[in-house]
Design an enzyme around this catalytic site. Structure first.
Site, PDB file in Angstrom:
ATOM      1  N   ALA A   1      48.775  40.167  44.344  1.00  0.00           N
ATOM      2  CA  ALA A   1      47.889  38.708  43.877  1.00  0.00           C
ATOM      3  C   ALA A   1      47.417  38.824  42.373  1.00  0.00           C
ATOM      4  O   ALA A   1      47.509  39.995  41.641  1.00  0.00           O
ATOM      5  CB  ALA A   1      46.796  38.730  44.690  1.00  0.00           C
ATOM      6  N   HIS A   2      46.846  37.729  42.002  1.00  0.00           N
ATOM      7  CA  HIS A   2      46.176  37.774  40.544  1.00  0.00           C
ATOM      8  C   HIS A   2      45.306  38.783  40.206  1.00  0.00           C
ATOM      9  O   HIS A   2      44.365  39.162  41.049  1.00  0.00           O
ATOM     10  CB  HIS A   2      45.768  36.490  40.232  1.00  0.00           C
ATOM     11  CG  HIS A   2      44.840  35.833  41.098  1.00  0.00           C
ATOM     12  ND1 HIS A   2      44.302  34.706  41.003  1.00  0.00           N
ATOM     13  CD2 HIS A   2      44.372  36.431  42.359  1.00  0.00           C
ATOM     14  CE1 HIS A   2      43.418  34.316  41.956  1.00  0.00           C
ATOM     15  NE2 HIS A   2      43.538  35.490  42.984  1.00  0.00           N
ATOM     16  N   ASN A   3      45.316  39.319  39.006  1.00  0.00           N
ATOM     17  CA  ASN A   3      44.477  40.097  38.360  1.00  0.00           C
ATOM     18  C   ASN A   3      44.696  41.531  38.830  1.00  0.00           C
ATOM     19  O   ASN A   3      43.739  42.525  38.697  1.00  0.00           O
ATOM     20  CB  ASN A   3      42.925  39.619  38.496  1.00  0.00           C
ATOM     21  CG  ASN A   3      42.986  38.374  37.642  1.00  0.00           C
ATOM     22  OD1 ASN A   3      43.340  36.985  37.862  1.00  0.00           O
ATOM     23  ND2 ASN A   3      42.749  38.824  36.074  1.00  0.00           N
TER      24      ASN A   3
ATOM     25  N   GLN B   1      45.297  28.844  36.407  1.00  0.00           N
ATOM     26  CA  GLN B   1      45.590  30.246  36.267  1.00  0.00           C
ATOM     27  C   GLN B   1      46.438  30.586  34.942  1.00  0.00           C
ATOM     28  O   GLN B   1      47.501  30.401  34.822  1.00  0.00           O
ATOM     29  CB  GLN B   1      46.466  30.975  37.517  1.00  0.00           C
ATOM     30  CG  GLN B   1      46.016  30.489  38.782  1.00  0.00           C
ATOM     31  CD  GLN B   1      44.736  31.492  39.180  1.00  0.00           C
ATOM     32  OE1 GLN B   1      45.162  32.610  39.149  1.00  0.00           O
ATOM     33  NE2 GLN B   1      43.769  30.774  39.515  1.00  0.00           N
TER      34      GLN B   1
ATOM     35  N   SER C   1      42.447  41.127  42.396  1.00  0.00           N
ATOM     36  CA  SER C   1      41.670  41.791  41.201  1.00  0.00           C
ATOM     37  C   SER C   1      41.597  43.338  41.588  1.00  0.00           C
ATOM     38  O   SER C   1      40.781  43.925  41.091  1.00  0.00           O
ATOM     39  CB  SER C   1      40.292  41.157  41.273  1.00  0.00           C
ATOM     40  OG  SER C   1      40.138  40.059  40.525  1.00  0.00           O
TER      41      SER C   1
END
Lengths: 349, 349, 349
Positions: free
Chosen positions: A240-242, A199, A260
């Site tokens: 969460a990521h993105n 990441q 995302s």
């Protein structure tokens, strides 16, 4: 310190009803009032308390109409809740704030600290971190390599900011919040072991954001996980990521947004809401507690409830039927009997 | 550093389609591409971007068939996602890792540290702890008495490992994770006060496990709470006392497994899933977000949804009816009317 | 250390069945027993193990009737689970506890520490904090200004207590728990930006409270958020501002109570339960995992399930119908057909 109703009304731009010399030295909830305390009345649910409160001064909205005698001195203002909040501000600001660098702390020689910064003991500021003016870094905080933190931001004890993350001005990060841990990304492999996807992105937190205790905002796989200006997330919230969260969106405790997903601005989410990955949520959407949003929400201002979440009216109609499902079954069983009788009668007839 | 398509294809065992001398110096998502960046295309949802991306090189699967002209140089590989992940690895590994013992840190004289260990400032390593080679212990980590940590494991800032817990090789424990806090065990007493049951077991985490930020894995009452090889748990996940999670099982954020439950290997759990205590879940089970599993899941590979969770096909059929329950009620009401009319007609007839 | 069945029976007030000289030196679960270990049998589910266990001694209830030969020596007691718990206590208490002040730690000169206090390295005790006797403050703990902590309380590593909070006697606060972070309070403003409402209250935690790892208890806007005597909250539980939790109420992991709600005493909440703000819950209420409580619960001892939560009997009846909803739809469709036929027959007839 004591203030008179006169002085408070002057500060708030309000008008006094009662003795302008009434004095208060602290604040209290209207239902727990006592002599010397100032309270406010905004929520109509609390109106009955204004007739019995022991508080000396009560802030009320200009349109408040007393239906019984009120013992307290009233200060009428446009918005009693906001006015009270600004008095709370004053009260809160009267507390001395920590300053200076406490020892032992760890500040890498390449880190840059703005004027009037507080760094509590046992805090760690890594290589090439850049800290703005008036930033308060409480004890036991970790600031990773190349992290940038804007002016007037507060990081409470035990906050962790992983490398390369960016936090804006006037933010508040509560204790135990983790900014920039790895997103949860793994690639399946033939042997069922997972391969970690590094990441390598970061987290960008814009100005005026508040992040609750023990919340987590994961770094992007690539690019950035972004919390726009004015976002407020409560304790235990997981981003969460993105993910991108739009301006002034608020999310209550224990909610989670999967990877995302793009959430619009001015949205409101109740507690324990879950939002699926890779979806888009329009601006101004409101979502009830424990809802689960599994697909795009395209309608701005939509109000959703349930898991899976639908428009609130439809969901409520289904909820009511659900609660009475055994009755519906009984009704259908009754109909079956009636029809059987009709068939028999017809056969006989 | 710059790499040509030729070199990348060589490294990945792929083939170049376009100019083999095309150069890239960084990576980007295909939809956010720019000159000098390398992207990948794996999810068909993103296929449209390959015709418009500004990235210089795109990794694609060998079976990708372009339906329009593609400006980028393509590198064809067996699995574009995995290939990209291995490039991310390279990129991530190019970052320098911390080494050495920073001061002040607290390392008990009886603790044993392997070669090439990093211990960040303000970290605490208690009596008789044993730390393997190449372990990275970031600042503000707590390692309790008799804890054992295998080789190549990373503990990010603020991680807490209670006494006697065991962590394997090649694990990653993210910031704020708590390993080995007491399980939630109390005995009722006649006076309604609870008596704490001491939790004298430990936690065993096998190799290649990754644990998300602010996750908790409680120690066993007796014996061990066990996370088998390759388990991945996301941020805020809670694993209660005496639970065992099988190899390569993954659980997304905010999920929870209650006490003494045994989860099989190769399972996948969505976010916010809850699992009851004292149950068994077979291997390869997949569970949708927010599901609640209240009993044994005996069928390997079962796919479950809902709270309480059922087999996905059945749950979806019920979900569809639920959404339209008011229609069903209307239909039944209509039937009642029709039957009433039929009865009347019969009575008249 | 070894103990004989005779000594254990004497300590527990029980009677020996078998060889009173049987010796044990440790404890084990009945299903994982081995020579030299002591086990217990309380849950009837585990009865079969008593006939096969390798443990040398087993504690059983006085009314246990063996249906096959038992190899182990039995010690009969009134309540095998409680008796075992008290042996666990003994075992746990035999471990040496840390004492003294480790360096480096930060203790403000105005802070007051009781006799026999432990302060671990990297812990921070701020101005005017008052710490009782026998308090164990593990490493990396933060104790804010004017915090008061009673006697015999333990704060595990990384616990954060914000200023002015009060913790009673004999409490256990697990690692990463955050006591007294700001409640989630914002006032809407015309421009859609939110104005923070300062949270100037505190948290009061009474005696014998246990708080799980990474749990959060937010400070009150005004007044106090209160956890009454004997409350037990599990890991990741969130208690919002101005909440009050009654005596001996227990809440399993990942549950959340929203702002200003009053929960009665002796209540039990399963994992991941959510409770709405500004409501009241009666004493002795029991709530199943993942339930969502959206309104007052006025009936003491009510048992609730589901989201939204109802009385368990009604909820279960609806759950059963829900699971079979497609059957109900099929039945209604069948009825429609039958009625259509009847109508046709009547029309023809």
């Amino acid at each position: 310190m004591e203030f008179t109703a006169q002085i408070i009304a002057g500060f708030l731009g309000g008008t006094v009803e009662g003795d302008p010399n009434t004095k208060v030295h602290t604040i209290a909830k209207i239902e727990e009032g006592f002599t010397g305390a100032l309270s406010f009345l905004a929520n109509p649910k609390y109106t009955p308390y204004i007739y019995s409160t022991q508080s000396s001064i009560v802030l009320v909205n200009t349109d408040f109409v007393a239906e019984q005698p009120v013992a307290a001195t009233l200060v009428r203002v446009n918005n009693a809740y906001e006015a009270f909040a600004s008095l709370l501000d004053l009260y809160a600001q009267s507390k001395p704030l920590p300053t200076g660098i406490e020892e032992p702390s760890f500040i890498h020689s390449s880190a840059k600290l703005g004027a009037n910064v507080y760094v509590g003991a046992f805090s760690y500021i890594a290589e090439n971190a850049v800290i703005g003016e008036n930033v308060k870094i409480y004890p036991q905080v970790y600031i990773g390599n190349k992290v940038k933190i804007g002016d007037n931001t507060t990081l409470y004890p035990g906050t962790i900011v992983y490398e390369e993350c960016v936090i804006g001005n006037n933010c508040i990060i509560h204790a135990g919040a983790i900014i920039g841990a790895d997103g949860f990304g793994f690639a399946s492999q033939e042997d069922t072991n997972y391969k970690k996807i590094p990441q390598i992105g970061n987290v960008i937190i814009e100005d005026y954001v508040e992040i609750g205790a023990n919340a987590t905002v994961d770094r992007a796989t690539m690019g950035s996980t972004i919390l726009r200006k004015g976002v407020k997330i409560d304790d235990h919230v997981h981003i969460a990521h993105n993910v991108e969260i739009g301006e002034n969106t608020v999310m209550a405790a224990q909610g989670g947004v999967a990877g995302s997903t793009k959430v619009g601005k001015n949205c409101m989410f109740g507690g324990q809401v879950g939002i699926s990955p890779h979806i888009k949520i329009a601006d101004g959407v409101k979502v009830g507690a424990q809802a689960g949003i599994s697909g795009d929400v395209r309608k701005p201002g939509a109000i959703l409830l349930g898991s899976p979440a639908y428009e609130i009216g439809r969901q409520r109609r289904s909820m009511i039927v659900y609660k009475n499902l055994p009755d519906l079954v009984a009704k259908v069983t009754e109909l079956e009997k009636t029809i059987e009788e009709l068939k028999n009668r017809l056969a006989k007839g």
